[in-house]
Design an enzyme around this catalytic site. Structure first.
Site, short mmCIF file in Angstrom:
data_model
loop_
_atom_site.label_atom_id
_atom_site.label_comp_id
_atom_site.label_asym_id
_atom_site.label_seq_id
_atom_site.Cartn_x
_atom_site.Cartn_y
_atom_site.Cartn_z
N ILE A 15 0.80 -1.15 -0.05
CA ILE A 15 0.17 -0.11 -0.04
C ILE A 15 0.81 1.21 0.00
CG2 ILE A 15 -1.73 1.21 1.26
CD1 ILE A 15 -2.61 -1.55 2.52
N ASP A 34 11.72 2.76 5.48
CA ASP A 34 11.18 1.24 5.53
C ASP A 34 12.41 0.40 6.11
OD1 ASP A 34 8.95 -0.18 3.67
OD2 ASP A 34 10.36 -1.48 4.35
N ASN A 35 12.32 -0.84 6.76
CA ASN A 35 13.36 -1.52 7.08
C ASN A 35 13.65 -2.69 6.11
OD1 ASN A 35 11.31 -3.08 7.93
ND2 ASN A 35 12.07 -3.69 10.02
N SER A 125 -6.35 -1.43 10.63
CA SER A 125 -6.99 -2.74 10.11
C SER A 125 -8.34 -2.95 10.56
CB SER A 125 -6.07 -3.88 10.64
OG SER A 125 -6.83 -4.91 10.03
N TYR A 149 -1.95 -10.13 15.43
CA TYR A 149 -1.99 -9.07 14.40
C TYR A 149 -2.81 -7.87 14.72
CZ TYR A 149 -2.75 -6.51 10.08
OH TYR A 149 -3.03 -5.46 9.06
N LYS A 153 -2.23 -3.96 15.83
CA LYS A 153 -2.65 -2.81 14.90
C LYS A 153 -3.83 -2.02 15.69
CE LYS A 153 -1.58 -1.75 11.57
NZ LYS A 153 -0.53 -0.84 11.05
N VAL A 193 -6.01 -13.39 -0.07
CA VAL A 193 -6.55 -14.41 -1.23
C VAL A 193 -6.16 -14.01 -2.34
CG1 VAL A 193 -8.72 -13.12 -1.13
CG2 VAL A 193 -8.70 -15.46 -1.66
N GLY A 271 -12.43 -17.97 14.02
CA GLY A 271 -12.27 -16.67 14.16
C GLY A 271 -12.41 -15.77 12.90
N1 UDP Z 1 -9.96 -17.24 1.30
C1 UDP Z 1 -10.24 -18.57 0.41
N2 UDP Z 1 -8.92 -19.11 0.09
C2 UDP Z 1 -7.57 -18.89 0.42
C3 UDP Z 1 -7.44 -17.93 1.22
C4 UDP Z 1 -8.44 -16.88 1.55
O1 UDP Z 1 -10.92 -18.75 -0.12
O2 UDP Z 1 -6.79 -19.90 0.02
C5 UDP Z 1 -10.81 -16.60 1.51
C6 UDP Z 1 -11.07 -16.54 2.96
O3 UDP Z 1 -11.99 -17.43 3.59
C7 UDP Z 1 -11.75 -15.21 3.31
C8 UDP Z 1 -11.41 -14.24 1.84
O4 UDP Z 1 -10.79 -15.15 1.25
O5 UDP Z 1 -13.30 -15.01 3.26
C9 UDP Z 1 -10.16 -13.19 2.36
O6 UDP Z 1 -8.95 -13.75 3.07
P1 UDP Z 1 -7.71 -13.19 3.42
O7 UDP Z 1 -6.80 -14.08 4.34
O8 UDP Z 1 -7.35 -12.18 2.07
O9 UDP Z 1 -8.35 -11.82 4.28
P2 UDP Z 1 -9.22 -11.92 5.74
O10 UDP Z 1 -9.76 -13.30 5.83
O11 UDP Z 1 -8.37 -11.47 6.57
O12 UDP Z 1 -10.50 -10.98 5.54
#
Ligand code: UDP
Length: 333
Positions: A15, A34-35, A125, A149, A153, A193, A271
């Site tokens: 970002i 930035d490190n 976040s 995490y 944040k 994802v 979670g």
């Molecule tokens: N997700 C998925 N396959 C993967 C990784 C993530 O279907 O291999 C889904 C995950 O269940 C979530 C969404 O993609 O609903 C976003 O996941 P990410 O880890 O990017 O962000 P976060 O869960 O922290 O919102």
């Protein structure tokens, strides 16, 4: 528009590098701190070699207050995006996350205060909401971090708000929802994802859909996020935290449909919310910001840049099972 001197922590990150690009395009001068723990100089390579006259780079751990303080001299706007991301490593290495995200933020605040900066904008976040009870989620929803995490944040954001309250530091915080775009991380831990799916697409492997894929995310395109940071710096609003989202929420199945290709399934993770969706009323009214890139446009943009993920790891259900072991071990109910 007046030209400003900006300092971007984490400016070599995903970002951060988009924000640096935008600030330079607006004619501002930028100091990147930035490190290179997760940032990469390659993320700034598109700006040219040698880099543009307005850009300087400083390799430094933000928690190093004695070395950070002189860099704040003459700075108008501070954008604090440096930090450690990702869920599983934060469970495994909480001390590193505390150092980067809490001690680091403390140091940035103290250096900014000593430098008398005019604005500071913190990258918070949306993970602070944990499993939200209301969607679209307003900022009044209580914070319920689910892993270190998210906690670190959120604690960083509390420090930012406290420095605004006590020391009158002119600071704001932006709670970012599922940011994606070119240069999102391609190495290291199992993570966001988009990188996972684009690497799978390039390798002609099935997308590893979590659960039934009906869960939805507020996928927010990175140039919209950079614009929110700029609007936050230009405003006079102080001591507020605001959501930054796309104005919509999209299922993983919809994402797969837009990317095209076969799927396989991996278990739903503890979670994880079924829906993330920002209520963006506050930022619209206070900053006049609004998102411009919907998922359809954003995915088209990602596919134009898909070669960026050529060297990214290609995850499959077995390697994901291994990589997320601690996630299941610690976060299960
Ligand atoms: N997700 C998925 N396959 C993967 C990784 C993530 O279907 O291999 C889904 C995950 O269940 C979530 C969404 O993609 O609903 C976003 O996941 P990410 O880890 O990017 O962000 P976060 O869960 O922290 O919102």
């Amino acid at each position: 528009m007046a030209k400003r001197t900006c300092l971007v922590t984490g400016g070599a990150g995903f970002i951060g590098s988009h924000l640096v690009t935008r600030l330079l395009a607006d004619g501002h001068a930028v100091r990147v701190v930035d490190n290179l723990a997760s940032g990469r100089l390659q993320n700034l390579a598109h700006l040219g070699n040698p880099p543009p006259a307005g850009l300087t780079f400083h390799k430094l751990d933000i928690a190093n207050l004695p070395e950070l303080t002189p860099l704040m001299q003459g700075v108008d706007w501070v954008f604090h995006l440096a930090g450690l991301a990702d869920i599983v490593p934060s469970i495994q290495l909480p001390a590193a996350y505390h150092h980067a995200n809490v001690d680091g933020t403390f140091s940035v605040l103290e250096a900014a205060r000593a430098g008398g900066v005019k604005r500071l904008v913190y990258a918070a976040s949306s993970s602070c909401y944990g499993i939200p009870t209301v969607t679209p989620t307003p900022e009044t929803e209580p914070a319920r971090p689910q892993y270190p995490y998210a906690l670190t944040k959120f604690v960083g954001e509390q420090y930012v708000m406290h420095w605004a309250q006590v020391y009158k530091l002119p600071a704001l915080s932006l709670r970012l929802f599922n940011v994606y775009g070119p240069r999102s991380r391609t190495t290291g831990a199992y993570g966001a994802v988009f990188g996972v799916f684009l690497a799978q697409k390039l390798a002609n492997k099935p997308y590893t859909v979590v659960g039934d894929g009906k869960q939805t995310r507020d996928f927010t395109f990175v140039t919209d996020v950079a614009d929110a940071f700029v609007k936050a710096a230009e405003s006079e609003v102080v001591g507020q935290y605001m959501n930054v989202g796309s104005g919509n929420t999209y299922s993983i199945n919809r994402l797969v449909e837009l990317l095209g290709g076969p799927v396989t399934y991996v278990p739903k993770r503890p979670g994880e919310p079924d829906c993330t969706f920002a209520d963006t009323g506050k930022i619209k009214s206070l900053l006049g910001w609004q998102p411009r890139v919907n998922l359809e446009k954003g995915v088209a943009e990602m596919l134009k840049h898909i070669e960026l993920w050529r060297d990214a790891p290609v995850w499959d259900p077995a390697s994901i099972g291994e990589a997320t072991k601690d996630w299941f071990k610690y976060l299960k109910a």
